[in-house]
Design a protein around this motif. Structure first.
Motif, mmCIF file in Angstrom:
data_model
loop_
_atom_site.group_PDB
_atom_site.id
_atom_site.type_symbol
_atom_site.label_atom_id
_atom_site.label_comp_id
_atom_site.label_asym_id
_atom_site.label_seq_id
_atom_site.Cartn_x
_atom_site.Cartn_y
_atom_site.Cartn_z
ATOM 1 N N ALA A 64 0.902 -1.169 0.104
ATOM 2 C CA ALA A 64 -0.036 0.074 0.068
ATOM 3 C C ALA A 64 0.872 1.050 -0.232
ATOM 4 O O ALA A 64 0.412 2.268 -0.007
ATOM 5 C CB ALA A 64 -0.983 0.094 1.184
ATOM 6 N N SER A 65 2.275 1.048 -0.002
ATOM 7 C CA SER A 65 3.036 2.290 0.167
ATOM 8 C C SER A 65 3.427 2.615 -1.178
ATOM 9 O O SER A 65 3.077 2.316 -2.352
ATOM 10 C CB SER A 65 4.186 2.028 1.042
ATOM 11 O OG SER A 65 5.028 1.201 0.443
ATOM 12 N N GLY A 66 4.147 3.754 -1.070
ATOM 13 C CA GLY A 66 4.515 4.338 -2.395
ATOM 14 C C GLY A 66 3.829 5.595 -2.787
ATOM 15 O O GLY A 66 4.182 6.324 -3.883
ATOM 16 N N PHE A 67 2.678 5.943 -2.171
ATOM 17 C CA PHE A 67 1.664 7.052 -2.435
ATOM 18 C C PHE A 67 2.453 8.160 -2.392
ATOM 19 O O PHE A 67 3.093 8.713 -1.416
ATOM 20 C CB PHE A 67 0.764 6.913 -1.320
ATOM 21 C CG PHE A 67 -0.558 8.413 -1.553
ATOM 22 C CD1 PHE A 67 -1.267 8.598 -2.316
ATOM 23 C CD2 PHE A 67 -0.352 9.327 -0.397
ATOM 24 C CE1 PHE A 67 -1.958 9.570 -2.440
ATOM 25 C CE2 PHE A 67 -0.983 10.530 -0.495
ATOM 26 C CZ PHE A 67 -1.968 10.371 -1.489
ATOM 27 N N TYR A 292 -24.779 -1.951 -1.183
ATOM 28 C CA TYR A 292 -25.714 -1.820 -2.192
ATOM 29 C C TYR A 292 -25.009 -0.428 -2.993
ATOM 30 O O TYR A 292 -25.223 -0.477 -4.149
ATOM 31 C CB TYR A 292 -27.161 -1.498 -1.555
ATOM 32 C CG TYR A 292 -27.952 -1.160 -2.645
ATOM 33 C CD1 TYR A 292 -28.628 -1.926 -3.640
ATOM 34 C CD2 TYR A 292 -28.541 0.428 -2.914
ATOM 35 C CE1 TYR A 292 -29.521 -1.601 -4.521
ATOM 36 C CE2 TYR A 292 -29.469 0.516 -3.719
ATOM 37 C CZ TYR A 292 -29.952 -0.260 -4.730
ATOM 38 O OH TYR A 292 -30.845 0.161 -5.761
ATOM 39 N N ASP A 293 -24.593 0.492 -2.078
ATOM 40 C CA ASP A 293 -24.269 1.714 -2.902
ATOM 41 C C ASP A 293 -23.053 2.316 -1.784
ATOM 42 O O ASP A 293 -23.309 3.524 -1.045
ATOM 43 C CB ASP A 293 -25.183 2.795 -3.203
ATOM 44 C CG ASP A 293 -24.904 3.661 -4.144
ATOM 45 O OD1 ASP A 293 -23.864 3.471 -4.960
ATOM 46 O OD2 ASP A 293 -25.811 4.449 -4.542
ATOM 47 N N SER A 294 -21.771 1.744 -1.972
ATOM 48 C CA SER A 294 -20.855 2.119 -1.028
ATOM 49 C C SER A 294 -20.149 3.461 -1.225
ATOM 50 O O SER A 294 -20.098 3.909 -2.510
ATOM 51 C CB SER A 294 -19.763 1.016 -1.118
ATOM 52 O OG SER A 294 -18.729 1.368 -0.036
ATOM 53 N N PRO A 295 -19.739 4.185 -0.063
ATOM 54 C CA PRO A 295 -19.255 5.648 -0.366
ATOM 55 C C PRO A 295 -17.547 5.530 -0.766
ATOM 56 O O PRO A 295 -17.214 6.539 -1.599
ATOM 57 C CB PRO A 295 -18.958 5.964 0.977
ATOM 58 C CG PRO A 295 -20.126 5.426 2.017
ATOM 59 C CD PRO A 295 -20.277 3.962 1.189
ATOM 60 N N VAL A 296 -17.220 4.294 -0.730
ATOM 61 C CA VAL A 296 -15.759 3.876 -1.117
ATOM 62 C C VAL A 296 -15.891 2.958 -2.262
ATOM 63 O O VAL A 296 -16.249 1.690 -1.884
ATOM 64 C CB VAL A 296 -14.890 3.427 -0.238
ATOM 65 C CG1 VAL A 296 -13.300 3.224 -0.818
ATOM 66 C CG2 VAL A 296 -14.624 4.429 0.949
ATOM 67 N N GLN A 297 -15.272 3.301 -3.628
ATOM 68 C CA GLN A 297 -15.784 2.159 -4.847
ATOM 69 C C GLN A 297 -14.694 1.108 -4.995
ATOM 70 O O GLN A 297 -14.771 0.054 -5.885
ATOM 71 C CB GLN A 297 -16.290 3.015 -6.008
ATOM 72 C CG GLN A 297 -17.870 3.487 -5.349
ATOM 73 C CD GLN A 297 -18.757 2.440 -5.744
ATOM 74 O OE1 GLN A 297 -18.686 1.426 -6.731
ATOM 75 N NE2 GLN A 297 -19.776 2.489 -4.993
ATOM 76 N N MET A 298 -13.433 1.728 -4.778
ATOM 77 C CA MET A 298 -12.338 0.865 -4.992
ATOM 78 C C MET A 298 -11.115 1.356 -4.376
ATOM 79 O O MET A 298 -11.038 2.664 -3.770
ATOM 80 C CB MET A 298 -11.871 1.217 -6.561
ATOM 81 C CG MET A 298 -11.675 2.510 -6.791
ATOM 82 S SD MET A 298 -11.797 2.838 -8.671
ATOM 83 C CE MET A 298 -13.614 2.789 -8.974
ATOM 84 N N THR A 299 -9.996 0.690 -4.378
ATOM 85 C CA THR A 299 -8.646 0.946 -3.599
ATOM 86 C C THR A 299 -7.719 0.388 -4.471
ATOM 87 O O THR A 299 -7.891 -0.466 -5.388
ATOM 88 C CB THR A 299 -8.547 0.606 -2.231
ATOM 89 O OG1 THR A 299 -7.436 1.201 -1.463
ATOM 90 C CG2 THR A 299 -8.604 -0.870 -2.082
ATOM 91 N N SER A 300 -6.353 0.812 -4.463
ATOM 92 C CA SER A 300 -5.239 0.212 -5.180
ATOM 93 C C SER A 300 -4.116 -0.146 -4.345
ATOM 94 O O SER A 300 -3.718 0.365 -3.348
ATOM 95 C CB SER A 300 -5.190 1.045 -6.622
ATOM 96 O OG SER A 300 -4.879 2.380 -5.959
ATOM 97 N N ARG A 301 -3.451 -1.059 -5.017
ATOM 98 C CA ARG A 301 -2.153 -1.399 -4.295
ATOM 99 C C ARG A 301 -0.833 -1.669 -5.489
ATOM 100 O O ARG A 301 -1.292 -1.774 -6.677
ATOM 101 C CB ARG A 301 -2.152 -2.984 -3.857
ATOM 102 C CG ARG A 301 -3.202 -2.988 -2.608
ATOM 103 C CD ARG A 301 -2.800 -2.234 -1.326
ATOM 104 N NE ARG A 301 -3.722 -2.695 -0.092
ATOM 105 C CZ ARG A 301 -4.848 -1.914 0.142
ATOM 106 N NH1 ARG A 301 -4.997 -0.672 -0.448
ATOM 107 N NH2 ARG A 301 -5.498 -2.135 1.167
ATOM 108 N N ARG A 302 0.276 -1.975 -5.363
ATOM 109 C CA ARG A 302 1.405 -2.047 -6.101
ATOM 110 C C ARG A 302 1.804 -3.625 -5.732
ATOM 111 O O ARG A 302 2.136 -3.755 -4.665
ATOM 112 C CB ARG A 302 2.279 -0.936 -5.951
ATOM 113 C CG ARG A 302 3.286 -0.704 -7.271
ATOM 114 C CD ARG A 302 3.984 0.657 -7.023
ATOM 115 N NE ARG A 302 2.833 1.685 -7.156
ATOM 116 C CZ ARG A 302 2.477 2.147 -8.204
ATOM 117 N NH1 ARG A 302 2.778 1.493 -9.153
ATOM 118 N NH2 ARG A 302 1.541 3.298 -8.153
ATOM 119 N N ALA A 303 1.942 -4.265 -6.934
ATOM 120 C CA ALA A 303 2.786 -5.719 -6.685
ATOM 121 C C ALA A 303 4.087 -5.651 -6.332
ATOM 122 O O ALA A 303 4.867 -4.908 -7.034
ATOM 123 C CB ALA A 303 2.524 -6.235 -7.986
#
Ligand code: HEM
Length: 409
Positions: A64-67, A292-303
């Motif tokens: 999750a780092s690298g932001f 049903y309708d989430s306030p957060v739709q996605m997250t991302s990571r790095r391999a």
């Protein structure tokens, strides 16, 4: 080979009006077309199946780092001003891997116990009631502005111990932070503006923390300042970064759960009736509204290493977007996924994430929204939408309404 329109579909199409109103139709097409695909426009792999997203969220081969680690885009003369806030942002637990993440989360979690959260119940009820008194006196309500926004903003400001009257300013800074998180749509100019907002946000907390060191008080911020485990403490940068995270995460998301949830209930009158008749259904109803309708739709990571997902090869260093909103509507996991079913059994939605970064504020978000819906429905049993037309915020990551005018009786 010429590409068909279907092959060119991208998560970025979520900005088209048709998908802004219903991103689940886009996710369905993406899932059916290719559930693990490289999205040129998002510059990321995208996962849309529950069976891929849930294990990926728990997979230690992702980082999750690298932001914001690459700051080469910031001109030299602006570095002195912008580097400190960026450093503090990179110290947020959301952007850390073990062992740093484990240490930081442990320290903050000690200040964020279930007992602390449960202790807030009377205060949250009072805030909800006061806001609705005000709306009743006016005879009308714009639900986002008058209820969904101020309720969690006052709660988190009270909990952290910052003056509630600063909340409009804090909201503006939280939005700057949200814009940075959702950087996909930011021009260079807006990125600077957002960073500037975040640096003011950090300066604000720096000043409050200095005051606290001389005059301690009894609140979450103080508990974070005092947090100590095996001789370990939060550095000032960690403290600042995580204050920003808790303030921003603690209110933007809950605001949208109250807004999206109220809209879903009002559009599904039979479900709403059932909830009114059976208030004990509330915890299950909140879980379903989150799915049903989430306030957060996605997250991302790095391999962190080469790996295989489905039949695709993902290379070390590539970004992977885990589309939790799509997973929440995957028919392989949830029967009839586009139907709101407040008593849905086995509701393992991914709206709070999963694994080590599972939302730290989930118990607070649940408590706030249960009280918010309960108080709203009890006070205004004839609550109705003032218009069928609603406008959505433009973010792909965060899903929420700009406004929700309602009629009270
Ligand atoms: C409905 C409301 C909320 C939703 C939908 C939500 C959603 C999420 C999600 C999906 C994550 C994980 C992100 C990832 O894995 O990349 C997360 C993490 C987090 N949330 Fe929430 N959140 C909500 C409310 C709150 C509240 C009220 C607070 C605090 C007051 C909070 C604080 C945090 C923190 C500190 C993290 C980072 C945890 C970590 O990295 O270990 N959230 N949230």
């Amino acid at each position: 080979m010429t590409q068909t329109n279907e092959e060119k579909l991208s998560l970025a199409d979520g900005r088209l009006p048709v998908y802004a109103a219903n991103p689940y139709a886009l996710y369905q097409r993406l899932r059916e077309n290719d559930p693990v695909y490289w999205d040129e426009r998002a510059n990321s792999w995208v996962l849309t199946r529950y069976a891929d997203v849930a294990p990926a969220l728990r997979d230690a081969r992702f980082s999750a780092s690298g932001f914001m680690e690459d700051i080469s885009w910031i001109p030299d003369d602006m570095r002195p001003m912008l580097e400190p806030p960026i450093r503090a942002l990179t110290r947020q637990m959301l952007f850390m891997d073990p062992p740093d993440h484990t240490r930081l989360r442990g320290l903050v979690a000690r200040a964020f116990t279930p007992r602390v959260v449960e202790g807030l119940r009377p205060a949250i009820k009072q805030i909800a009631s006061d806001l609705l008194d005000h709306a009743q006196a006016q005879g009308h309500m714009e639900l986002i502005r008058d209820y969904a926004f101020p309720l969690p903003a006052i709660v988190i400001a009270t909990m952290l111990g910052v003056p509630p009257e600063d909340r409009d300013q804090l909201n503006a800074w939280s939005e700057s932070f949200g814009a940075l998180l959702d950087g996909s749509n930011l021009s260079m100019e807006n990125a600077f503006l957002a960073l500037h907002g975040v640096s003011e946000f950090i300066a604000y907390f720096r000043q409050i923390i200095h005051q606290r060191r001389n005059a301690p008080r009894d609140d979450l911020l103080q508990a974070m300042i005092n947090a100590e485990e095996q001789g370990d403490t939060l550095s000032e940068e960690e403290l600042l970064g995580n204050c920003v995270l808790i303030m921003a995460a603690g209110h933007g998301t809950t605001l949208h759960l109250i807004g999206n949830g109220t809209l879903a209930l009002l559009r599904n009158p039979r479900q709403l009736q059932q909830l009114k008749a059976e208030p004990a259904l509330m915890p299950s109803a909140v879980a379903e509204l989150l799915r049903y309708d989430s306030p957060v739709q996605m997250t991302s990571r790095r391999a962190k290493e080469d790996m295989q997902i489905g039949n695709k090869h993902i290379s070390e260093g590539q970004e992977v977007t885990m589309c939790t909103g799509a997973a929440n509507h995957d028919p392989a996991q949830f029967s009839d996924p586009d139907r709101l079913r407040l008593n849905r059994p086995e509701n393992r939605h991914l709206s709070f994430g999963l694994g080590i970064h599972f939302c730290l504020g989930a118990p607070l978000a649940r408590l706030e929204s249960e009280i918010a819906f309960h108080t709203l429905l009890r006070r205004f049993p004839n609550l109705r939408l003032a218009s069928e037309e609603v406008a959505w915020e433009s973010s792909l990551v965060f899903r929420g309404l700009k406004q929700l005018p309602v009629l009270l009786d």
